[in-house]
Design a protein around this motif. Sequence first.
Motif, PDB file in Angstrom:
ATOM      1  N   GLU A 122      17.075 101.493 137.931  1.00 51.79           N
ATOM      2  CA  GLU A 122      17.628 100.424 138.771  1.00 51.79           C
ATOM      3  C   GLU A 122      17.328 100.721 140.249  1.00 51.79           C
ATOM      4  O   GLU A 122      16.947  99.832 141.001  1.00 51.79           O
ATOM      5  N   ALA A 123      17.491 101.978 140.634  1.00 47.23           N
ATOM      6  CA  ALA A 123      17.206 102.350 142.023  1.00 47.23           C
ATOM      7  C   ALA A 123      15.720 102.180 142.329  1.00 47.23           C
ATOM      8  O   ALA A 123      15.356 101.687 143.404  1.00 47.23           O
ATOM      9  N   TYR A 132      12.438 108.433 147.625  1.00 45.71           N
ATOM     10  CA  TYR A 132      12.957 109.392 146.654  1.00 45.71           C
ATOM     11  C   TYR A 132      14.145 110.149 147.239  1.00 45.71           C
ATOM     12  O   TYR A 132      15.096 110.465 146.543  1.00 45.71           O
ATOM     13  N   ARG A 133      14.089 110.446 148.507  1.00 49.40           N
ATOM     14  CA  ARG A 133      15.192 111.169 149.156  1.00 49.40           C
ATOM     15  C   ARG A 133      16.479 110.341 149.093  1.00 49.40           C
ATOM     16  O   ARG A 133      17.546 110.857 148.784  1.00 49.40           O
ATOM     17  N   GLN A 134      16.363 109.035 149.370  1.00 51.71           N
ATOM     18  CA  GLN A 134      17.537 108.168 149.320  1.00 51.71           C
ATOM     19  C   GLN A 134      18.067 108.059 147.890  1.00 51.71           C
ATOM     20  O   GLN A 134      19.276 108.106 147.665  1.00 51.71           O
ATOM     21  N   ILE A 135      17.158 107.927 146.925  1.00 47.26           N
ATOM     22  CA  ILE A 135      17.571 107.821 145.527  1.00 47.26           C
ATOM     23  C   ILE A 135      18.264 109.107 145.095  1.00 47.26           C
ATOM     24  O   ILE A 135      19.311 109.079 144.440  1.00 47.26           O
ATOM     25  N   ALA A 136      17.674 110.249 145.459  1.00 50.14           N
ATOM     26  CA  ALA A 136      18.265 111.536 145.090  1.00 50.14           C
ATOM     27  C   ALA A 136      19.677 111.660 145.659  1.00 50.14           C
ATOM     28  O   ALA A 136      20.600 112.096 144.962  1.00 50.14           O
ATOM     29  N   ILE A 141      21.023 113.850 142.444  1.00 47.21           N
ATOM     30  CA  ILE A 141      20.049 114.683 141.728  1.00 47.21           C
ATOM     31  C   ILE A 141      19.045 115.211 142.736  1.00 47.21           C
ATOM     32  O   ILE A 141      18.961 114.718 143.855  1.00 47.21           O
ATOM     33  N   SER A 142      18.275 116.211 142.330  1.00 50.64           N
ATOM     34  CA  SER A 142      17.293 116.756 143.262  1.00 50.64           C
ATOM     35  C   SER A 142      16.108 115.808 143.386  1.00 50.64           C
ATOM     36  O   SER A 142      15.734 115.125 142.431  1.00 50.64           O
ATOM     37  N   GLN A 143      15.535 115.782 144.560  1.00 54.22           N
ATOM     38  CA  GLN A 143      14.404 114.898 144.833  1.00 54.22           C
ATOM     39  C   GLN A 143      13.225 115.248 143.929  1.00 54.22           C
ATOM     40  O   GLN A 143      12.519 114.360 143.465  1.00 54.22           O
ATOM     41  N   GLY A 144      13.032 116.523 143.651  1.00 52.17           N
ATOM     42  CA  GLY A 144      11.917 116.955 142.815  1.00 52.17           C
ATOM     43  C   GLY A 144      12.048 116.555 141.360  1.00 52.17           C
ATOM     44  O   GLY A 144      11.064 116.532 140.622  1.00 52.17           O
ATOM     45  N   SER A 145      13.249 116.239 140.922  1.00 53.50           N
ATOM     46  CA  SER A 145      13.429 115.873 139.514  1.00 53.50           C
ATOM     47  C   SER A 145      13.218 114.387 139.269  1.00 53.50           C
ATOM     48  O   SER A 145      13.149 113.955 138.120  1.00 53.50           O
ATOM     49  N   ILE A 146      13.063 113.600 140.316  1.00 58.09           N
ATOM     50  CA  ILE A 146      12.935 112.152 140.136  1.00 58.09           C
ATOM     51  C   ILE A 146      11.653 111.791 139.391  1.00 58.09           C
ATOM     52  O   ILE A 146      11.676 110.986 138.464  1.00 58.09           O
ATOM     53  N   GLY A 147      10.525 112.393 139.763  1.00 61.17           N
ATOM     54  CA  GLY A 147       9.254 112.071 139.113  1.00 61.17           C
ATOM     55  C   GLY A 147       9.264 112.345 137.614  1.00 61.17           C
ATOM     56  O   GLY A 147       8.980 111.453 136.810  1.00 61.17           O
TER      57      GLY A 147
END
Length: 172
Positions: A122-123, A132-136, A141-147
């Motif tokens: 959704e984000a 990604y920083r805003q979503i994290a 959650i950590s920014q690195g785990s988004i991908g």
Amino acid sequence: MTHDPLTGLLTDLRPLLTAETAAEAHATGTEPGDLEQAVWLRLLERLATDGPPLDPPAWLRRAVRAEARRTRRSARFEQPYGTEPADDRDRGPERLALAAARRRALREAVRRLPGRCAPLLEALLSPEEPTYRQIAGELGISQGSIGPERSRCLACLRRLLAPEVAARQVRG
């Protein structure tokens, strides 16, 4: 100060995992960090269900190669569109209605996803296009785990939508 065996295991395996993923990542067309995170996740899942492997370095090497194969396999089937169908310049009423129906169907499917997938996608689908920083920050959650998480969630979404897409194609 007590030494946690799990922390020791993870600390001991980190250099090996970094080296293995760096070696395999180029052939998969992915980032070493994404491959590394996927293997860490596999290890944590294994620790939760079966405990530590008997030979952690050997298990880790096999897991890296298996994850690299999985990544290569899925990359063969994932092909980007030249343009998004909704971005077509011919915006007659029929096309607009079809695009709106596709967006609604996608949003409904995203809401049915398990765990953190629904809020993450959704984000990512937000019209504000957050970084990604805003979503994290928003999801905690950590920014690195988004991908890697995004990849797993999209795979889950594909599985969820596959029967619906196949059914529509059969009906014509």
